[in-house]
Design a protein around this motif. Structure first.
Motif, short mmCIF file in Angstrom:
data_model
loop_
_atom_site.label_atom_id
_atom_site.label_comp_id
_atom_site.label_asym_id
_atom_site.label_seq_id
_atom_site.Cartn_x
_atom_site.Cartn_y
_atom_site.Cartn_z
N HIS A 175 0.83 -1.20 0.00
CA HIS A 175 0.00 0.00 0.00
C HIS A 175 0.87 1.26 0.00
N GLN A 176 1.96 1.23 0.77
CA GLN A 176 2.86 2.38 0.79
C GLN A 176 3.49 2.60 -0.58
N ARG A 177 3.91 1.52 -1.22
CA ARG A 177 4.51 1.64 -2.56
C ARG A 177 3.51 2.20 -3.56
N ILE A 178 2.28 1.72 -3.47
CA ILE A 178 1.24 2.20 -4.40
C ILE A 178 0.97 3.67 -4.15
N ASP A 179 0.86 4.08 -2.87
CA ASP A 179 0.65 5.49 -2.55
C ASP A 179 1.82 6.34 -3.04
N LEU A 180 3.04 5.84 -2.83
CA LEU A 180 4.22 6.58 -3.26
C LEU A 180 4.25 6.68 -4.78
N ALA A 181 3.96 5.59 -5.47
CA ALA A 181 3.96 5.61 -6.94
C ALA A 181 2.93 6.61 -7.46
N ALA A 182 1.76 6.62 -6.87
CA ALA A 182 0.71 7.54 -7.31
C ALA A 182 1.12 8.99 -7.02
N LEU A 212 6.07 16.39 -2.51
CA LEU A 212 5.83 14.96 -2.37
C LEU A 212 5.04 14.68 -1.09
N ARG A 213 5.42 15.32 -0.01
CA ARG A 213 4.70 15.15 1.25
C ARG A 213 3.24 15.56 1.08
N HIS A 214 3.00 16.70 0.40
CA HIS A 214 1.63 17.16 0.16
C HIS A 214 0.86 16.12 -0.65
N GLU A 215 1.46 15.57 -1.68
CA GLU A 215 0.79 14.56 -2.51
C GLU A 215 0.49 13.31 -1.70
N LEU A 216 1.41 12.90 -0.84
CA LEU A 216 1.18 11.72 -0.01
C LEU A 216 0.07 11.98 1.01
N ASP A 217 0.09 13.16 1.60
CA ASP A 217 -0.92 13.49 2.61
C ASP A 217 -2.31 13.69 2.01
N SER A 218 -2.37 14.08 0.73
CA SER A 218 -3.67 14.32 0.12
C SER A 218 -4.21 13.09 -0.60
N ALA A 219 -3.50 11.97 -0.52
CA ALA A 219 -3.99 10.73 -1.13
C ALA A 219 -5.27 10.31 -0.40
N PRO A 220 -6.17 9.61 -1.10
CA PRO A 220 -7.44 9.21 -0.47
C PRO A 220 -7.24 8.40 0.81
N PHE A 221 -6.29 7.47 0.82
CA PHE A 221 -6.01 6.67 2.00
C PHE A 221 -4.51 6.65 2.20
N PRO A 222 -3.91 7.76 2.67
CA PRO A 222 -2.45 7.81 2.77
C PRO A 222 -1.91 6.81 3.78
N ALA A 223 -0.84 6.15 3.38
CA ALA A 223 -0.14 5.25 4.28
C ALA A 223 1.10 5.97 4.78
N PRO A 224 1.52 5.71 6.02
CA PRO A 224 2.72 6.36 6.52
C PRO A 224 3.91 5.98 5.65
N LEU A 225 4.75 6.95 5.35
CA LEU A 225 5.92 6.71 4.51
C LEU A 225 7.16 6.68 5.38
N ALA A 226 8.09 5.82 5.04
CA ALA A 226 9.34 5.73 5.79
C ALA A 226 9.99 7.10 5.85
N GLY A 227 10.49 7.48 6.99
CA GLY A 227 11.08 8.78 7.20
C GLY A 227 12.30 9.07 6.37
N SER A 228 13.02 8.06 5.91
CA SER A 228 14.27 8.31 5.19
C SER A 228 14.04 9.04 3.89
N LEU A 229 12.90 8.89 3.26
CA LEU A 229 12.65 9.55 1.99
C LEU A 229 12.50 11.05 2.18
N MET A 230 11.93 11.44 3.27
CA MET A 230 11.59 12.86 3.45
C MET A 230 12.58 13.62 4.31
#
Length: 183
Positions: free
Chosen positions: A108-115, A163-181
């Motif tokens: 789910h995290q990968r799908i959210d990140l890809a989107a 990127l953080r905004h896009e992740l947070d505005s996803a319909p069902f955002p999953a927490p993303l590993a901190g290393s990316l951000m």
């Protein structure tokens, strides 16, 4: 120094550069152009390096960054006249049909990140890719883009924020590993 020694020295210097950077530059281009044309583009970049061997930076890391910039320019030349199809698409690995809870969460995290990645501007994708995938310091990443390291750091900050905004505005955002951000 004889002509033969000069030729051997140039060949040895080019061989060291090729050994140092070929695989990284190939991956760099594959992520941007896909596997079909990547080797041709990388070979074109190394041809430019051979022709301009005397112009290359002396430090290996700077020469590597110079090759990234050259390969990027070769790619842009190759793509000129074509509509960009979404630079740097994040590829989601195929998963087995049954998942553990941890695997499902990761998927789910990968799908959210890809989107979220696909919704970013190509410029933001490029800036993030240089920091994350190529692991270039800001001075070398700025060199690849033809900007100062300070300008690169500003763009990187803005790209991370986007990127953080896009992740947070996803319909069902999953927490993303901190290393990316993290910076």
């Amino acid at each position: 120094m004889s002509t033969k020694e000069t030729k051997q020295d140039r060949e040895a210097e080019f061989s060291r550069l090729y050994e140092l950077a070929y695989t990284d530059v190939l991956r760099f281009i594959q992520r941007r152009a896909g596997p079909d044309h990547a080797e041709d583009i990388v070979h074109e970049a190394f041809l430019v390096a051979w022709r301009r061997l005397d112009d290359l930076p002396a430090k290996p890391g700077d020469a590597r960054a110079w090759l990234f910039a050259t390969a990027r320019n070769c790619l842009l030349n190759n793509q000129r006249g074509q509509v960009r199809q979404g630079a740097l698409a994040v590829r989601v690995a195929a998963q087995t049909p049954t998942f553990t809870d941890a695997e499902a969460d990761l998927t789910h995290q990968r799908i959210d990140l890809a989107a979220a990645w696909r919704r970013l501007r190509p410029e933001d994708q490029e800036v993030l890719a240089l920091a994350i995938w190529e692991d270039l310091p800001s001075s070398q990443a700025g060199q690849v883009l033809g900007i100062s390291s300070a300008a690169y750091r500003i763009r990187l900050h803005r790209a991370r924020k986007s990127l953080r905004h896009e992740l947070d505005s996803a319909p069902f955002p999953a927490p993303l590993a901190g290393s990316l951000m993290t910076e």
